[in-house]
Motif scaffolding. Structure first.
Motif, PDB file in Angstrom:
ATOM      1  N   VAL A 286       0.849  -1.195   0.000  1.00  0.00           N
ATOM      2  CA  VAL A 286       0.000   0.000   0.000  1.00  0.00           C
ATOM      3  C   VAL A 286       0.885   1.246   0.000  1.00  0.00           C
ATOM      4  O   VAL A 286       1.930   1.275   0.656  1.00  0.00           O
ATOM      5  CB  VAL A 286      -0.921   0.001   1.237  1.00  0.00           C
ATOM      6  N   PHE A 287       0.459   2.267  -0.751  1.00  0.00           N
ATOM      7  CA  PHE A 287       1.244   3.496  -0.779  1.00  0.00           C
ATOM      8  C   PHE A 287       0.393   4.714  -0.425  1.00  0.00           C
ATOM      9  O   PHE A 287      -0.831   4.661  -0.370  1.00  0.00           O
ATOM     10  CB  PHE A 287       1.953   3.691  -2.125  1.00  0.00           C
TER      11      PHE A 287
ATOM     12  N   GLN B 243     -11.169   6.283  -0.203  1.00  0.00           N
ATOM     13  CA  GLN B 243      -9.787   6.036   0.200  1.00  0.00           C
ATOM     14  C   GLN B 243      -9.526   6.608   1.594  1.00  0.00           C
ATOM     15  O   GLN B 243     -10.239   7.490   2.062  1.00  0.00           O
ATOM     16  CB  GLN B 243      -8.836   6.626  -0.827  1.00  0.00           C
ATOM     17  N   ALA B 244      -8.492   6.108   2.239  1.00  0.00           N
ATOM     18  CA  ALA B 244      -8.281   6.390   3.660  1.00  0.00           C
ATOM     19  C   ALA B 244      -7.697   7.788   3.884  1.00  0.00           C
ATOM     20  O   ALA B 244      -6.771   8.207   3.188  1.00  0.00           O
ATOM     21  CB  ALA B 244      -7.359   5.341   4.275  1.00  0.00           C
ATOM     22  N   VAL B 245      -8.257   8.483   4.862  1.00  0.00           N
ATOM     23  CA  VAL B 245      -7.851   9.837   5.227  1.00  0.00           C
ATOM     24  C   VAL B 245      -7.478   9.837   6.712  1.00  0.00           C
ATOM     25  O   VAL B 245      -8.309   9.484   7.554  1.00  0.00           O
ATOM     26  CB  VAL B 245      -8.988  10.849   4.975  1.00  0.00           C
ATOM     27  N   ILE B 246      -6.245  10.215   7.021  1.00  0.00           N
ATOM     28  CA  ILE B 246      -5.804  10.274   8.417  1.00  0.00           C
ATOM     29  C   ILE B 246      -5.557  11.733   8.772  1.00  0.00           C
ATOM     30  O   ILE B 246      -4.631  12.363   8.255  1.00  0.00           O
ATOM     31  CB  ILE B 246      -4.540   9.429   8.645  1.00  0.00           C
ATOM     32  N   ILE B 247      -6.416  12.282   9.609  1.00  0.00           N
ATOM     33  CA  ILE B 247      -6.332  13.684   9.999  1.00  0.00           C
ATOM     34  C   ILE B 247      -5.301  13.823  11.117  1.00  0.00           C
ATOM     35  O   ILE B 247      -5.432  13.204  12.181  1.00  0.00           O
ATOM     36  CB  ILE B 247      -7.692  14.215  10.480  1.00  0.00           C
TER      37      ILE B 247
ATOM     38  N   ASP C 123     -15.120   0.562  -2.408  1.00  0.00           N
ATOM     39  CA  ASP C 123     -15.358  -0.249  -1.211  1.00  0.00           C
ATOM     40  C   ASP C 123     -14.091  -0.873  -0.642  1.00  0.00           C
ATOM     41  O   ASP C 123     -14.137  -1.493   0.422  1.00  0.00           O
ATOM     42  CB  ASP C 123     -16.364  -1.366  -1.534  1.00  0.00           C
ATOM     43  N   GLU C 124     -12.965  -0.710  -1.353  1.00  0.00           N
ATOM     44  CA  GLU C 124     -11.711  -1.309  -0.917  1.00  0.00           C
ATOM     45  C   GLU C 124     -10.604  -0.256  -0.947  1.00  0.00           C
ATOM     46  O   GLU C 124      -9.907  -0.100  -1.949  1.00  0.00           O
ATOM     47  CB  GLU C 124     -11.336  -2.492  -1.822  1.00  0.00           C
ATOM     48  N   PRO C 125     -10.451   0.500   0.124  1.00  0.00           N
ATOM     49  CA  PRO C 125      -9.407   1.533   0.126  1.00  0.00           C
ATOM     50  C   PRO C 125      -8.046   0.937  -0.190  1.00  0.00           C
ATOM     51  O   PRO C 125      -7.643  -0.064   0.404  1.00  0.00           O
ATOM     52  CB  PRO C 125      -9.473   2.104   1.549  1.00  0.00           C
ATOM     53  N   SER C 126      -7.363   1.570  -1.147  1.00  0.00           N
ATOM     54  CA  SER C 126      -6.103   1.019  -1.636  1.00  0.00           C
ATOM     55  C   SER C 126      -4.943   2.005  -1.524  1.00  0.00           C
ATOM     56  O   SER C 126      -3.832   1.696  -1.944  1.00  0.00           O
ATOM     57  CB  SER C 126      -6.272   0.582  -3.096  1.00  0.00           C
ATOM     58  N   CYS C 127      -5.210   3.181  -1.010  1.00  0.00           N
ATOM     59  CA  CYS C 127      -4.158   4.160  -0.744  1.00  0.00           C
ATOM     60  C   CYS C 127      -4.645   5.052   0.394  1.00  0.00           C
ATOM     61  O   CYS C 127      -5.819   5.011   0.771  1.00  0.00           O
ATOM     62  CB  CYS C 127      -3.815   4.983  -1.990  1.00  0.00           C
ATOM     63  N   LEU C 128      -3.742   5.818   0.945  1.00  0.00           N
ATOM     64  CA  LEU C 128      -4.107   6.679   2.071  1.00  0.00           C
ATOM     65  C   LEU C 128      -3.457   8.034   1.903  1.00  0.00           C
ATOM     66  O   LEU C 128      -2.483   8.195   1.149  1.00  0.00           O
ATOM     67  CB  LEU C 128      -3.686   6.054   3.397  1.00  0.00           C
ATOM     68  N   THR C 129      -3.988   9.015   2.602  1.00  0.00           N
ATOM     69  CA  THR C 129      -3.388  10.340   2.636  1.00  0.00           C
ATOM     70  C   THR C 129      -3.361  10.836   4.071  1.00  0.00           C
ATOM     71  O   THR C 129      -4.187  10.432   4.892  1.00  0.00           O
ATOM     72  CB  THR C 129      -4.152  11.330   1.741  1.00  0.00           C
TER      73      THR C 129
ATOM     74  N   ALA D 135     -16.672   6.843   5.268  1.00  0.00           N
ATOM     75  CA  ALA D 135     -15.346   6.911   4.665  1.00  0.00           C
ATOM     76  C   ALA D 135     -14.291   6.494   5.697  1.00  0.00           C
ATOM     77  O   ALA D 135     -14.370   6.883   6.863  1.00  0.00           O
ATOM     78  CB  ALA D 135     -15.064   8.329   4.176  1.00  0.00           C
ATOM     79  N   PRO D 136     -13.293   5.695   5.282  1.00  0.00           N
ATOM     80  CA  PRO D 136     -12.263   5.257   6.236  1.00  0.00           C
ATOM     81  C   PRO D 136     -11.388   6.432   6.673  1.00  0.00           C
ATOM     82  O   PRO D 136     -10.847   7.159   5.839  1.00  0.00           O
ATOM     83  CB  PRO D 136     -11.464   4.231   5.441  1.00  0.00           C
ATOM     84  N   VAL D 137     -11.281   6.610   7.979  1.00  0.00           N
ATOM     85  CA  VAL D 137     -10.514   7.726   8.527  1.00  0.00           C
ATOM     86  C   VAL D 137      -9.637   7.235   9.668  1.00  0.00           C
ATOM     87  O   VAL D 137      -9.864   6.172  10.247  1.00  0.00           O
ATOM     88  CB  VAL D 137     -11.431   8.862   9.045  1.00  0.00           C
ATOM     89  N   GLY D 138      -8.629   8.051   9.982  1.00  0.00           N
ATOM     90  CA  GLY D 138      -7.792   7.791  11.140  1.00  0.00           C
ATOM     91  C   GLY D 138      -7.622   9.057  11.942  1.00  0.00           C
ATOM     92  O   GLY D 138      -7.689  10.175  11.401  1.00  0.00           O
ATOM     93  N   TYR D 139      -7.414   8.881  13.241  1.00  0.00           N
ATOM     94  CA  TYR D 139      -7.140   9.989  14.162  1.00  0.00           C
ATOM     95  C   TYR D 139      -5.634  10.060  14.342  1.00  0.00           C
ATOM     96  O   TYR D 139      -5.024   9.155  14.909  1.00  0.00           O
ATOM     97  CB  TYR D 139      -7.843   9.740  15.497  1.00  0.00           C
TER      98      TYR D 139
END
Length: 525
Positions: free
Chosen positions: A205-206, A268-272, A236-242, A311-315
């Motif tokens: 994953v990138f 796609q995945a978002v990490i705030i 439906d399948e997050p394949s990258c993140l920001t 939406a997939p997220v991260g803290y």
């Protein structure tokens, strides 16, 4: 000192196919090195909670007061419109947006507590959330270094070598952005060349940078092509993140908000991750800095859910302190570690995967680099971190990616992974019969119990030197940084590009070349 032989650069360009797929035997190279397999790590024990439930609630409530009473500046017009449609207090002619606590908590409730990041090689999928743990290579360093050639600006050759090292080592689960910024590629097309390298030189994953709509859209499409899936499946399948860094204090800028809109809307995945340095961009007290971190993180996470519920997220937590004499950021400090642990408590309160980092402020690979990194890394584990960004290679407060530091950190990460493995409490492992056989005053070196297990009984370090002084001295008294220097060269010589379906490679190259002809992304140059 002469520079190392980096003939690995003679490997095929991304547009060309080659055989192979893992660190293994190749003509002219030594046999593959031994390392644990790629595996989804988990933290088997409860995270450390250093504040009480009441104290944690005090941070939470203070954060909601900040969002209601002070608000954030939101510089993106469409983002303010989206916020207004969902009930935020957006006033004509003002960039300041206020968020009702009920709205924030309503949006937060839509966040998934766990999700999987899908790699083009399914064996390298990564699960975030719960008690899962993943390590990412350093991202965004402007400089790189090794002890042969010293410190230098980022360039494509070093960029590619770092990506290869990430692919080679199973303990690195994802790339974490550009390990070094390759400034010899024009900014308008840099993302296209770098993401193609990430998609071809690794099968993990990138990361996609949120630096304008074009870079997000191109990155998402490169991830889709590399996996060979449809846009509907990708949704439906997050394949990258920001990583979305708020502009602390209390500001959300245009590129970051555009990144949330594009990534979240495409699933796609978002990490705030607020960058809240106590005493500089945040209050000087750790508690106050965490209030600001939490307010900014909640606003960004809630906005991602406004864009697309579920939406997939991260803290993300990145609160540390500054040197109050110079203003320079400090890392691996007691304050940083406290903030890590409380950040983990906050993320668990909201049921959101947690991101932290392995950081240090050292300018070279020395004792300071080691002990600050150990402090940071142990803070990650104790806090229940799910995604450790900058897990390997970070030096100079993030301004440099070091070849030797990568190897030092890989050793640390492998030790952590081994520490997390559960103990064997079988009858055979309890070893009563072995103790009976050896008896009082004996030794276990030659016992059948030891002989059957000695090769795999303990973690074998790749940097630490366990020889006695005389043997070590006769070998030239090698230091840790010298061993790390030798090791990265040996490992890099074993690299083989992971296989990619020729049709997918062709589609990827055609897309990248077309976007390069179109000019890539706009710049100020």
């Amino acid at each position: 000192m002469s520079g190392p032989d980096l003939s690995i650069e003679a490997s095929p360009e991304p547009g060309q196919a080659r055989r192979g797929g893992r660190a293994g035997k190749r003509r002219g190279a030594a046999s593959a090195f031994e390392q644990p397999p790629f595996r989804q790590l988990t933290i088997p024990f409860q995270p450390t909670e250093i504040v009480s439930a009441d104290e944690l609630e005090a941070i939470h409530l203070a954060s909601l007061r900040v969002l209601e009473e002070i608000g954030l500046e939101v510089l993106h017009d469409e983002a303010r419109a989206i916020m207004k449609r969902h009930g935020a207090d957006v006033r004509e002619g003002s960039l300041r947006v206020h968020f009702d606590r009920g709205l924030i908590m309503e949006m937060i409730a839509h966040c998934p507590s766990e999700f999987t990041l899908h790699a083009r090689n399914p064996a390298h999928n990564v699960r975030l959330g719960g008690n899962n743990l993943a390590f990412a290579l350093i991202g965004s360093a402007p400089n790189c270094s090794d002890i042969d050639r010293g410190r230098r600006p980022g360039n494509q050759q070093d960029f590619r070598n770092f990506i290869r090292l990430a692919q080679l080592h199973n303990i690195i689960h994802t790339t974490g952005g550009y390990p070094v910024e390759p400034i010899d590629i024009h900014p308008s097309i840099r993302h296209l060349e770098c993401l193609r390298d990430m998609a071809t030189l690794t099968d993990k994953v990138f990361h996609v940078y949120s630096l304008g709509r074009e870079r997000n859209v191109d990155g998402i499409e490169i991830a889709r092509i590399a996996r060979g899936v449809s846009r509907e499946q990708l949704l439906d399948e997050p394949s990258c993140l920001t990583i979305i860094n708020t502009n602390s204090p209390l500001k959300l800028d245009i590129p970051m908000l555009e990144g949330v809109i594009q990534m979240a809307s495409h699933g796609q995945a978002v990490i705030i991750t607020p960058f809240t340095l106590a005493g500089a961009m945040a209050p000087v007290t750790v508690a106050g800095a965490l209030v600001e971190q939490n307010a900014e993180a909640l606003a960004g996470i809630a906005f991602a859910q406004m864009v697309r519920k579920g939406a997939p997220v991260g803290y993300g937590g990145f609160t540390s302190n500054v040197d109050m004499r110079s203003g320079a950021p400090a890392f691996g400090t007691p304050e940083y570690m406290k903030a890590q642990l409380i950040g983990g408590q906050l993320a668990r309160r909201y049921g959101i995967p947690y991101r932290s980092s392995n950081t240090c402020a050292a300018n070279t690979v020395d004792a300071q680099a080691a002990y600050e990194s150990v402090f940071s890394l142990w803070g990650c584990i104790q806090s229940g971190t799910n995604f450790v960004k900058h897990a390997a290679g970070w030096l100079e407060g993030g301004l440099c990616c070091s070849y030797e530091k990568i190897m030092l950190d890989i050793d640390l990460l492998q030790m952590v992974a081994e520490f997390l493995q559960p103990l064997d409490f079988s009858e055979d492992a309890l070893a009563v019969e072995a103790i009976r056989e050896v008896g009082p005053g004996g030794h276990f070196f030659g016992s059948p119990h030891t002989q059957a297990r000695y090769k795999t009984a303990f973690y074998s370090p790749i940097i630490s030197d366990w020889r006695n002084y005389e043997t070590w001295s006769q070998a030239g008294s090698p230091t840790a940084i010298e061993r790390a220097n030798r090791l990265w060269k040996e490992r890099l010589a074993l690299y083989e590009e992971p296989p990619m379906d020729p049709a997918i490679r062709q589609e990827l190259n055609e897309f990248v070349e077309r976007r390069i002809r179109e000019g890539g992304a706009p710049t100020d140059f």
